[in-house]
Design an enzyme around this catalytic site. Sequence first.
Site, short mmCIF file in Angstrom:
data_model
loop_
_atom_site.label_atom_id
_atom_site.label_comp_id
_atom_site.label_asym_id
_atom_site.label_seq_id
_atom_site.Cartn_x
_atom_site.Cartn_y
_atom_site.Cartn_z
N ILE A 1 5.86 0.30 -18.17
CA ILE A 1 6.23 1.00 -17.01
C ILE A 1 7.16 0.52 -15.97
O ILE A 1 7.88 1.05 -15.27
CB ILE A 1 5.08 2.00 -16.49
CG1 ILE A 1 4.28 1.11 -15.36
CG2 ILE A 1 4.38 2.75 -17.28
CD1 ILE A 1 3.27 1.86 -14.52
N ASP A 2 6.95 -0.88 -15.97
CA ASP A 2 7.59 -1.75 -14.64
C ASP A 2 9.22 -1.93 -15.05
O ASP A 2 9.88 -2.35 -14.27
CB ASP A 2 7.18 -3.14 -14.39
CG ASP A 2 5.36 -2.86 -13.86
OD1 ASP A 2 5.28 -1.78 -13.13
OD2 ASP A 2 4.66 -3.75 -14.10
N GLU B 1 5.63 -8.40 -21.06
CA GLU B 1 6.25 -9.71 -20.96
C GLU B 1 5.07 -10.35 -21.40
O GLU B 1 5.21 -11.71 -21.89
CB GLU B 1 6.67 -9.98 -19.48
CG GLU B 1 5.74 -10.00 -18.18
CD GLU B 1 6.22 -10.51 -17.12
OE1 GLU B 1 7.23 -11.29 -16.96
OE2 GLU B 1 5.57 -9.92 -16.04
N ARG C 1 -0.81 7.63 6.62
CA ARG C 1 -1.62 7.50 5.64
C ARG C 1 -0.99 6.74 4.40
O ARG C 1 0.07 7.03 4.30
CB ARG C 1 -2.35 8.88 5.31
CG ARG C 1 -2.70 9.67 6.53
CD ARG C 1 -4.25 9.24 6.56
NE ARG C 1 -4.90 9.82 7.83
CZ ARG C 1 -5.49 11.08 7.60
NH1 ARG C 1 -5.64 11.53 6.33
NH2 ARG C 1 -6.24 11.59 8.61
N HIS D 1 -2.82 3.97 -11.54
CA HIS D 1 -2.91 4.34 -12.95
C HIS D 1 -2.45 5.58 -13.48
O HIS D 1 -2.16 6.07 -14.63
CB HIS D 1 -4.14 4.29 -13.73
CG HIS D 1 -4.48 2.58 -13.72
ND1 HIS D 1 -5.25 1.84 -12.60
CD2 HIS D 1 -4.34 1.80 -14.57
CE1 HIS D 1 -5.39 0.73 -13.02
NE2 HIS D 1 -5.07 0.58 -14.16
N ARG E 1 3.37 12.87 10.36
CA ARG E 1 2.89 11.61 10.17
C ARG E 1 3.48 10.92 9.23
O ARG E 1 4.42 11.47 8.45
CB ARG E 1 1.53 11.80 9.70
CG ARG E 1 1.13 12.34 8.26
CD ARG E 1 -0.19 12.06 7.73
NE ARG E 1 -1.21 12.66 8.59
CZ ARG E 1 -2.16 13.63 8.19
NH1 ARG E 1 -2.05 14.22 6.84
NH2 ARG E 1 -3.23 13.87 8.98
#
Length: 341
Positions: free
Chosen positions: A126-127, A103, A265, A271, A162
């Site tokens: 990638i978004d 964009e 965690r 990246h 967890r």
Amino acid sequence: MRVGVLTGGGDCPGLNAAIRGIVRKGVEVHGFEFVGVRDGWRGALEGVVMPLDVPAVRGILPRGGTILGSSRTNPLASEDGVGRVRETLAEYEVDALIAIGGEDTLGVAAALAGEGIQVVGVPKTIDNDVAGTDYTFGFDTAVNIATEAIDRLHTTAESHTRTLVVEVMGRHAGWIALHSGIAGGANVILLPEQPFDIDQVCAWVENRFKIRYAPIVVVAEGAVPKQGQMVVKDSSRDEFGHVRLSGIGEWLAHEIADHTGKEARTTVLGHIQRGGTPSAFDRWLATRFGLRAIDTVQDRDFGTMVALRGTDIVRIPLAEATVGTKTVDPALYSEFGVFFG
């Protein structure tokens, strides 16, 4: 005709496939010459270009990143930026420019088109948040990488009982979080489009522990709790005014551990989602975009962007493509309503 090609913004898998498609068809079918503009709009500002011909694009189809380099430089924020770009194009006798980016890069391209520069846009990120196109290349690879990571984290979460919080990219749009979270069987998925209630998130986590199942929480980096502001580690901004995001995953893990009394965690994919060889779909889509982009130059249909609509590649005005961010439709994520705050 001599055509310039640049790649701007964050790198992503498929950029080299697009460059290859543009150059090969441009040379072999249309008889064009090419120059590569180095490091996105920075090279256009500073007059840094490289030779770009068929030998230069051989073997790059499966390579991640971009052979042209990239940056988040914004020429519109520089003194006489439009004039400097125009001078670079004139110096290297570039008749038309193909800008490959998300964009921000395409927003600059739209502004330059408004100043009379002959430019064609190609959407990548990638978004998957560029308006006007069903998909951008880079997205499919990122989702595959995130999904594989979630798959691997399930076993260690269960082994140690967890909560594992997986932070994925997505500033304003939660496409990666939604697709990878559903595909990876996450128990909670948090998107920028829907502010979340931390108490509800912790309740979902505790419910999973009650059935002796270790929960996975997938959160987009731009997700925001109802109770507070966006969580960031670094408040500095790039040339487009964007804060460098990261931090929501750690904040969530801390809150979940405090609320539930069980260990939590965080894994920040960062990246890793951008790197490596592109998926078959991204190679296919990037190549199709490249082929249609150079046809658009041949037709002198400037000020436009190629886009995927269904299975067709179409042309739309750059102004339409940069009118806003394409976010996840609430009707889509409401199908999985139990996953959201």
